[in-house]
Design an enzyme around this catalytic site. Structure first.
Site, PDB file in Angstrom:
ATOM      1  N   CYS A 111       0.819  -1.217   0.000  1.00 36.85           N
ATOM      2  CA  CYS A 111       0.000   0.000   0.000  1.00 36.85           C
ATOM      3  C   CYS A 111       0.851   1.266   0.000  1.00 36.85           C
ATOM      4  O   CYS A 111       1.343   1.694   1.048  1.00 36.85           O
ATOM      5  CB  CYS A 111      -0.943  -0.018   1.199  1.00 36.85           C
ATOM      6  SG  CYS A 111      -2.010   1.421   1.256  1.00 36.85           S
ATOM      7  N   CYS A 140      -0.626   4.092   2.116  1.00 39.85           N
ATOM      8  CA  CYS A 140      -0.431   3.970   3.564  1.00 39.85           C
ATOM      9  C   CYS A 140       1.026   4.224   3.949  1.00 39.85           C
ATOM     10  O   CYS A 140       1.302   4.838   4.968  1.00 39.85           O
ATOM     11  CB  CYS A 140      -0.796   2.573   4.046  1.00 39.85           C
ATOM     12  SG  CYS A 140      -2.202   1.833   3.239  1.00 39.85           S
ATOM     13  N   ASP A 141       1.955   3.722   3.152  1.00 41.59           N
ATOM     14  CA  ASP A 141       3.351   3.675   3.608  1.00 41.59           C
ATOM     15  C   ASP A 141       4.317   4.568   2.830  1.00 41.59           C
ATOM     16  O   ASP A 141       5.490   4.663   3.204  1.00 41.59           O
ATOM     17  CB  ASP A 141       3.863   2.217   3.529  1.00 41.59           C
ATOM     18  CG  ASP A 141       3.048   1.299   4.428  1.00 41.59           C
ATOM     19  OD1 ASP A 141       2.631   1.764   5.500  1.00 41.59           O
ATOM     20  OD2 ASP A 141       2.823   0.145   4.058  1.00 41.59           O
TER      21      ASP A 141
END
Ligand code: NDP
Length: 308
Positions: A132, A135-136
């Protein structure tokens, strides 16, 4: 006993909930482990009709959820472990032991990111290997990262990562991408993005705590080489979430539910919507459309059983 339980709170499940709630069925939705579904992991959605400037994925699904709640849909955070057919409908065993009964069921559990399945990936999950970018990505400011895959997701993730990373390399096992033309062009024209063709990941390399590179295998001649990077972003497709339906329902060789064009499955009273039954389109709008259809068919089914 519930009238209608909808499994999954992605755009398919939430759209089904809007329709079912407006039909007074008071549907109960169970989120599963990824509340909000895949849209919560994306940034801009540019192709959902009605949003000329685009809309953020998480916002779109949140708006749909609020719309369903307005008409009486109820949302619950829980995970179904198994599902069985009963005389009156379906019985759902939840992780933790609780059991829910329902007259009709819509499965909209979507699909989850696919992993490579190599041992070193397991070791570095969350330590530089992720599925992701949204997200990261921010953890890789000024670092060099690789994106694995050749589809729209890989292009999108690579572009997004150039906001943070100093260099992004797409590694693809073939010599051509399957991504749509517009997405390919955006990635290939981005000066921060390079491509390594005909290569797959043989191993993730690191010091045990953090990723420091990948071992690449040339898919044309089998030769191995090391490639330095700080992060590995996998964008290699998805696997449908149907394992809890094992033995109950017909799925294809990849695990997708076999639903007909009206979202009926092989079991009466059990409907499917969204990516869990769609390996062809997999778009937010088609997922939403199938959620609407599943809910309308569930309403008809319940009406025939005297539930209004
Ligand atoms: P896809 O299935 O389209 O692509 C997966 C990619 O990963 C392929 O290039 C495939 O290679 C590669 N791959 C699969 N398994 C492996 C493996 N084990 N090792 C290395 N590479 C592997 O998935 P996406 O998630 O990209 O897209 C799914 C759907 O979502 C599509 O319909 C897409 O159009 C849509 N989408 C649309 C977006 C948009 O329009 N904004 C954004 C993101 C997704 P190969 O090509 O060799 O099979």
């Amino acid at each position: 006993m519930e009238n209608l339980i909808i499994l999954g709170t992605g755009i398919a499940g939430c759209t089904a909930a809007v329709y079912a709630a407006r039909a007074n069925l008071k549907p109960l939705l169970l989120s599963g482990p990824e509340d909000g579904g895949q849209l919560t992991l994306t940034t801009d959605v540019e192709n959902f009709p009605g949003f000329p400037e685009g809309v953020k994925g998480p916002e779109l699904v949140q708006l749909c959820k609020r719309q369903a709640e307005r008409f009486g849909a109820r949302f619950m955070v829980d995970i179904v472990e198994s599902c069985t057919q009963t005389k009156k409908g379906f019985s759902l065993k939840l992780v933790g032991g609780n059991v829910l009964e329902t007259k009709a069921l819509i499965v909209a559990t979507g699909a989850s990111a696919r992993w490579l399945g190599i041992p070193s990936e397991e070791q570095y999950k969350g330590r530089g290997v992720t599925t992701c970018a949204t997200c990261d990505g921010a953890f890789f400011k000024g670092k060099e990262v690789v994106v694995i895959g050749g589809g729209d997701s890989a292009m999108e993730e690579a572009n997004f990562l150039t906001k943070f990373a100093s260099k992004v390399t797409i590694i693809h096992r073939k010599d051509a991408f399957r991504a749509s033309k517009i997405m390919q062009e955006r990635a290939l024209m981005n000066p921060k993005i390079k491509v390594v063709w005909n290569a797959e990941i043989a191993e993730i390399i690191g010091d045990g705590k953090r990723v420091s590179g990948v071992k690449l295998k040339d898919t044309t001649n089998g030769k191995l080489s090391d490639f330095k990077c700080d992060g590995v972003f996998l964008a290699i497709g998805h696997v449908p979430n149907t394992s809890f339906l094992k033995g109950l329902i017909e799925v294809d060789e990849l695990g997708y539910i076999n639903a007909d064009k009206n979202m009926h499955t092989t079991i009466e009273g059990l409907f499917a919507a969204g990516d869990v039954q769609d390996k062809r389109f997999r778009q937010a709008i088609t997922a939403a459309g199938s959620g609407c259809m599943a809910a309308m068919e569930a309403e008809k089914y319940l009406a025939e059983k005297g539930v209004h």
